[in-house]
Design a protein around this motif. Structure first.
Motif, PDB file in Angstrom:
ATOM      1  N   ALA A 168       0.829  -1.207   0.000  1.00  0.00           N
ATOM      2  CA  ALA A 168       0.000   0.000   0.000  1.00  0.00           C
ATOM      3  C   ALA A 168       0.862   1.255   0.000  1.00  0.00           C
ATOM      4  CB  ALA A 168      -0.927  -0.004   1.213  1.00  0.00           C
ATOM      5  N   GLY A 169       1.927   1.258   0.790  1.00  0.00           N
ATOM      6  CA  GLY A 169       2.802   2.420   0.847  1.00  0.00           C
ATOM      7  C   GLY A 169       3.478   2.697  -0.480  1.00  0.00           C
ATOM      8  N   MET A 170       3.958   1.651  -1.147  1.00  0.00           N
ATOM      9  CA  MET A 170       4.586   1.859  -2.456  1.00  0.00           C
ATOM     10  C   MET A 170       3.581   2.348  -3.481  1.00  0.00           C
ATOM     11  SD  MET A 170       7.453  -1.087  -3.025  1.00  0.00           S
ATOM     12  CE  MET A 170       8.989  -1.017  -2.086  1.00  0.00           C
ATOM     13  N   TYR A 200      -2.569   7.083 -10.611  1.00  0.00           N
ATOM     14  CA  TYR A 200      -3.796   7.370  -9.865  1.00  0.00           C
ATOM     15  C   TYR A 200      -4.514   6.083  -9.470  1.00  0.00           C
ATOM     16  CZ  TYR A 200      -3.324  12.324 -10.953  1.00  0.00           C
ATOM     17  OH  TYR A 200      -2.870  13.626 -11.023  1.00  0.00           O
ATOM     18  N   VAL A 201      -4.544   5.109 -10.354  1.00  0.00           N
ATOM     19  CA  VAL A 201      -5.161   3.817 -10.011  1.00  0.00           C
ATOM     20  C   VAL A 201      -4.409   3.175  -8.856  1.00  0.00           C
ATOM     21  CG1 VAL A 201      -5.648   1.490 -10.847  1.00  0.00           C
ATOM     22  CG2 VAL A 201      -6.069   3.457 -12.332  1.00  0.00           C
ATOM     23  N   ASN A 202      -3.087   3.208  -8.926  1.00  0.00           N
ATOM     24  CA  ASN A 202      -2.265   2.667  -7.844  1.00  0.00           C
ATOM     25  C   ASN A 202      -2.601   3.315  -6.509  1.00  0.00           C
ATOM     26  OD1 ASN A 202      -0.723   0.655  -8.973  1.00  0.00           O
ATOM     27  ND2 ASN A 202       1.226   1.636  -8.559  1.00  0.00           N
ATOM     28  N   SER A 203      -2.682   4.639  -6.508  1.00  0.00           N
ATOM     29  CA  SER A 203      -2.913   5.360  -5.255  1.00  0.00           C
ATOM     30  C   SER A 203      -4.314   5.115  -4.701  1.00  0.00           C
ATOM     31  CB  SER A 203      -2.679   6.855  -5.463  1.00  0.00           C
ATOM     32  OG  SER A 203      -1.322   7.121  -5.693  1.00  0.00           O
ATOM     33  N   LEU A 204      -5.306   5.058  -5.579  1.00  0.00           N
ATOM     34  CA  LEU A 204      -6.666   4.784  -5.111  1.00  0.00           C
ATOM     35  C   LEU A 204      -6.752   3.415  -4.451  1.00  0.00           C
ATOM     36  CD1 LEU A 204      -8.782   6.176  -8.097  1.00  0.00           C
ATOM     37  CD2 LEU A 204      -8.709   7.080  -5.767  1.00  0.00           C
ATOM     38  N   VAL A 205      -6.217   2.407  -5.128  1.00  0.00           N
ATOM     39  CA  VAL A 205      -6.250   1.048  -4.570  1.00  0.00           C
ATOM     40  C   VAL A 205      -5.370   0.967  -3.318  1.00  0.00           C
ATOM     41  CG1 VAL A 205      -5.746  -1.374  -5.046  1.00  0.00           C
ATOM     42  CG2 VAL A 205      -6.728   0.059  -6.831  1.00  0.00           C
ATOM     43  N   GLY A 206      -4.189   1.584  -3.380  1.00  0.00           N
ATOM     44  CA  GLY A 206      -3.313   1.582  -2.213  1.00  0.00           C
ATOM     45  C   GLY A 206      -3.929   2.290  -1.024  1.00  0.00           C
ATOM     46  N   GLY A 207      -4.693   3.356  -1.288  1.00  0.00           N
ATOM     47  CA  GLY A 207      -5.365   4.053  -0.195  1.00  0.00           C
ATOM     48  C   GLY A 207      -6.388   3.183   0.503  1.00  0.00           C
ATOM     49  N   VAL A 208      -7.127   2.400  -0.261  1.00  0.00           N
ATOM     50  CA  VAL A 208      -8.100   1.477   0.357  1.00  0.00           C
ATOM     51  C   VAL A 208      -7.391   0.454   1.216  1.00  0.00           C
ATOM     52  CG1 VAL A 208      -9.888  -0.240  -0.105  1.00  0.00           C
ATOM     53  CG2 VAL A 208      -9.743   1.813  -1.527  1.00  0.00           C
ATOM     54  N   ILE A 209      -6.311  -0.130   0.689  1.00  0.00           N
ATOM     55  CA  ILE A 209      -5.553  -1.130   1.462  1.00  0.00           C
ATOM     56  C   ILE A 209      -5.002  -0.503   2.734  1.00  0.00           C
ATOM     57  CG2 ILE A 209      -3.572  -2.684   1.447  1.00  0.00           C
ATOM     58  CD1 ILE A 209      -3.895  -2.945  -1.560  1.00  0.00           C
ATOM     59  N   PHE A 210      -4.400   0.685   2.600  1.00  0.00           N
ATOM     60  CA  PHE A 210      -3.777   1.327   3.757  1.00  0.00           C
ATOM     61  C   PHE A 210      -4.806   1.652   4.827  1.00  0.00           C
ATOM     62  CE2 PHE A 210      -1.956   4.757   6.233  1.00  0.00           C
ATOM     63  CZ  PHE A 210      -0.632   4.374   6.371  1.00  0.00           C
ATOM     64  N   PHE A 212       2.582  -3.736  10.718  1.00  0.00           N
ATOM     65  CA  PHE A 212       2.098  -2.641   9.877  1.00  0.00           C
ATOM     66  C   PHE A 212       2.996  -1.413  10.020  1.00  0.00           C
ATOM     67  CE2 PHE A 212      -0.461   1.030   8.826  1.00  0.00           C
ATOM     68  CZ  PHE A 212      -1.104   0.634   7.674  1.00  0.00           C
ATOM     69  N   ALA A 213       3.367  -1.080  11.244  1.00  0.00           N
ATOM     70  CA  ALA A 213       4.234   0.080  11.466  1.00  0.00           C
ATOM     71  C   ALA A 213       5.591  -0.116  10.803  1.00  0.00           C
ATOM     72  CB  ALA A 213       4.405   0.324  12.962  1.00  0.00           C
ATOM     73  N   LEU A 214       6.153  -1.322  10.919  1.00  0.00           N
ATOM     74  CA  LEU A 214       7.467  -1.588  10.335  1.00  0.00           C
ATOM     75  C   LEU A 214       7.408  -1.503   8.806  1.00  0.00           C
ATOM     76  CD1 LEU A 214      10.382  -2.347  10.894  1.00  0.00           C
ATOM     77  CD2 LEU A 214       9.723  -4.762  10.835  1.00  0.00           C
ATOM     78  N   GLY A 215       6.341  -2.032   8.212  1.00  0.00           N
ATOM     79  CA  GLY A 215       6.201  -1.946   6.763  1.00  0.00           C
ATOM     80  C   GLY A 215       6.055  -0.507   6.290  1.00  0.00           C
ATOM     81  N   THR A 216       5.286   0.290   7.016  1.00  0.00           N
ATOM     82  CA  THR A 216       5.087   1.691   6.640  1.00  0.00           C
ATOM     83  C   THR A 216       6.374   2.490   6.765  1.00  0.00           C
ATOM     84  OG1 THR A 216       2.797   1.534   7.410  1.00  0.00           O
ATOM     85  CG2 THR A 216       3.682   3.737   7.063  1.00  0.00           C
ATOM     86  N   VAL A 217       7.116   2.279   7.855  1.00  0.00           N
ATOM     87  CA  VAL A 217       8.379   2.993   8.056  1.00  0.00           C
ATOM     88  C   VAL A 217       9.379   2.633   6.964  1.00  0.00           C
ATOM     89  CG1 VAL A 217      10.369   3.247   9.573  1.00  0.00           C
ATOM     90  CG2 VAL A 217       8.076   3.213  10.545  1.00  0.00           C
ATOM     91  N   LEU A 233      -0.570   8.487  10.366  1.00  0.00           N
ATOM     92  CA  LEU A 233       0.482   7.659   9.778  1.00  0.00           C
ATOM     93  C   LEU A 233       0.582   7.880   8.273  1.00  0.00           C
ATOM     94  CD1 LEU A 233      -0.141   4.306  11.715  1.00  0.00           C
ATOM     95  CD2 LEU A 233       1.320   6.238  12.334  1.00  0.00           C
ATOM     96  N   GLY A 234      -0.554   8.022   7.618  1.00  0.00           N
ATOM     97  CA  GLY A 234      -0.541   8.210   6.171  1.00  0.00           C
ATOM     98  C   GLY A 234      -0.032   9.570   5.742  1.00  0.00           C
ATOM     99  N   ALA A 235      -0.081  10.554   6.649  1.00  0.00           N
ATOM    100  CA  ALA A 235       0.395  11.899   6.297  1.00  0.00           C
ATOM    101  C   ALA A 235       1.887  11.906   5.972  1.00  0.00           C
ATOM    102  CB  ALA A 235       0.101  12.879   7.440  1.00  0.00           C
ATOM    103  N   LEU A 236       2.607  10.873   6.382  1.00  0.00           N
ATOM    104  CA  LEU A 236       4.016  10.770   6.015  1.00  0.00           C
ATOM    105  C   LEU A 236       4.200  10.722   4.506  1.00  0.00           C
ATOM    106  CD1 LEU A 236       5.296   8.122   8.592  1.00  0.00           C
ATOM    107  CD2 LEU A 236       6.047  10.501   8.448  1.00  0.00           C
TER     108      LEU A 236
END
Length: 425
Positions: free
Chosen positions: A20-22, A108-118, A135-140, A362-365
């Motif tokens: 999701a982060g990528m 944009y498709v990536n970000s929309l789908v990634g946003g739902v997952i995140f 989850f925290a380790l993956g996001t960092v 967390l997502g604001a990063l």
């Protein structure tokens, strides 16, 4: 002592957060023979990334707000699985394309789908101890990766052979793990553990993320245009810093209690990360980053204070002001490892009373900071024709951190009461 199921939850949350982060943070690239070498193509790709990240974060918070009343873990894992499959389809379809212009749409498709997952995974994982750690380790890890790896250069034709988007193996592994966890929690897909008491949807987090994402994006793009037109100076940067701090403070006020603390910390850390050098690859430094991030998360869970995070962000920004005088490899390694430790500590130390607030914090990063628009020699996103001194990025990040600290003091004065936290990332 963790059980086998806890380990599965942690690994699945890590893989889901990484994918999701990528999808939110990293530009989408296509086949290696796709030529991205015209100014229009480079500008389109560079501009679509911050816009897509802002859109993805808004989607993540909206999803978190909508699914929270249902309280169905199995449904959350199922949603994340389906979206990961959609992400994989978008990825593999992209490898059949030969037009560089299609990359903007796929971003944009990536970000929309990634946003739902995140949004879905963040809300679900933070209710489980080991899943929260994963989850925290993956996001960092993804945040540090995106901050210190060169993603876009002035000659994209020579860099398209780098797979800077989500690796296919990671997507496949995430799909398998998410499917396994969906089967493990299948009994809670239909019947909620706690029936929802109301159908009302609180809009405060949605308004908060909209104010933050759109304002920061607008400030970033306006500053970028100023540099492109060779009109930018210290006053333009100061105005952009002020707009960023005001937007972060307003966003923090819109969240309940002191949940807005996470937003202010994220804004300062994003700026500190953007002030560091770039490299073509991480290599074995990934091990050091994982160790530093894990140590930071565990330390933050035991000794939590937001002021330590701000001090760490200020130290990173100060380091960036003179790091160009040090050997490049040494400075880059120290910056990346310290960034991982500080961001990990921030995740561990955040205390949230309302789940969607954690998604926003967390997502604001992943939101673009105004430093994306400041061209320098050793950092990516060189939008201006004449790069500025590297110290300018560090000073700008330091100004944002100081502003965030002042906003946090004001927030604590306004919100004097500290409710008992219900969510600990």
């Amino acid at each position: 002592m963790p059980k086998v199921g806890d380990g599965v939850d942690a690994v699945t949350a890590f893989a889901g957060a990484a994918v999701a982060g990528m999808a939110l943070f990293v530009p989408f690239t296509s086949r290696t023979n796709t030529a991205i070498d015209t100014p229009y193509q480079v500008a389109s790709m560079a501009n679509s990334v911050p816009r897509a990240a802002a859109l993805g974060l808004i989607v993540a918070v909206v999803v978190a707000v909508l699914i929270r009343p249902a309280n169905r873990p199995g449904l959350v894992w199922l949603i994340a699985t389906c979206c990961a499959v959609g992400l994989g389809i978008n990825y593999f379809v992209g490898h059949t394309m030969t037009s560089a212009e299609i990359l903007t749409t796929q971003n944009y498709v990536n970000s929309l789908v990634g946003g739902v997952i995140f949004g879905a995974l963040c809300l679900c994982s933070l209710q489980l101890r080991w899943a929260a750690l994963g989850f925290a380790l993956g996001t960092v890890t993804v945040f540090v990766y995106g901050e210190v790896i060169t993603l876009v250069t002035s000659n994209m034709l020579s860099t398209t052979d780098r797979g800077v988007h989500s690796p296919s193996a990671l997507i496949i592994v995430a799909i398998v793990l998410l499917a396994v966890n969906t089967l493990r929690h299948r009994r809670s897909i239909r019947s909620p553990i706690v029936p929802p008491l109301t159908a009302d949807v609180p809009i405060a987090p949605i308004v908060s993320v909209t104010v933050l994402a759109l304002t920061v994006l607008l400030a970033t793009e306006r500053l970028q245009r100023a540099f492109d037109g060779q009109r930018a100076n210290a006053w333009y940067i100061a105005l952009a810093v002020t707009v960023t701090i005001v937007a972060a403070f307003v966003s923090a006020l819109l969240l309940p209690g002191r949940d807005g603390t996470a937003v202010l910390l994220a804004v300062s850390l994003a700026a500190a990360g953007d002030s560091l050098f770039d490299a073509e690859r991480i290599g074995w430094n990934l091990v050091l980053i994982l160790v530093a991030a894990t140590a930071g998360i565990l330390t933050g869970r035991r000794w939590a204070t937001p002021w330590a995070v701000l001090i760490g962000a200020a130290a990173l920004a100060t380091f960036a002001t003179f790091a160009e005088r040090l050997p490049w490899l040494f400075a880059w390694t120290i910056g990346a490892v310290v960034l991982a430790g500080v961001v990990g500590y921030a995740f561990g130390s955040i205390r949230i009373s309302y789940g969607p607030s954690a998604v926003l914090g967390l997502g604001a990063l992943y939101l673009p900071s105004i430093l994306w628009s400041i061209p320098t020699r050793l950092r990516n996103w060189q939008t201006g024709p004449d790069p500025m001194a590297e110290a300018a990025a560090g000073r700008t990040a330091l100004a944002i951190t100081i502003g965030a600290a002042a906003a946090l003091v004001l927030l604590y004065r306004i919100r004097s009461g500290t409710p008992a936290p219900t969510v600990k990332p």
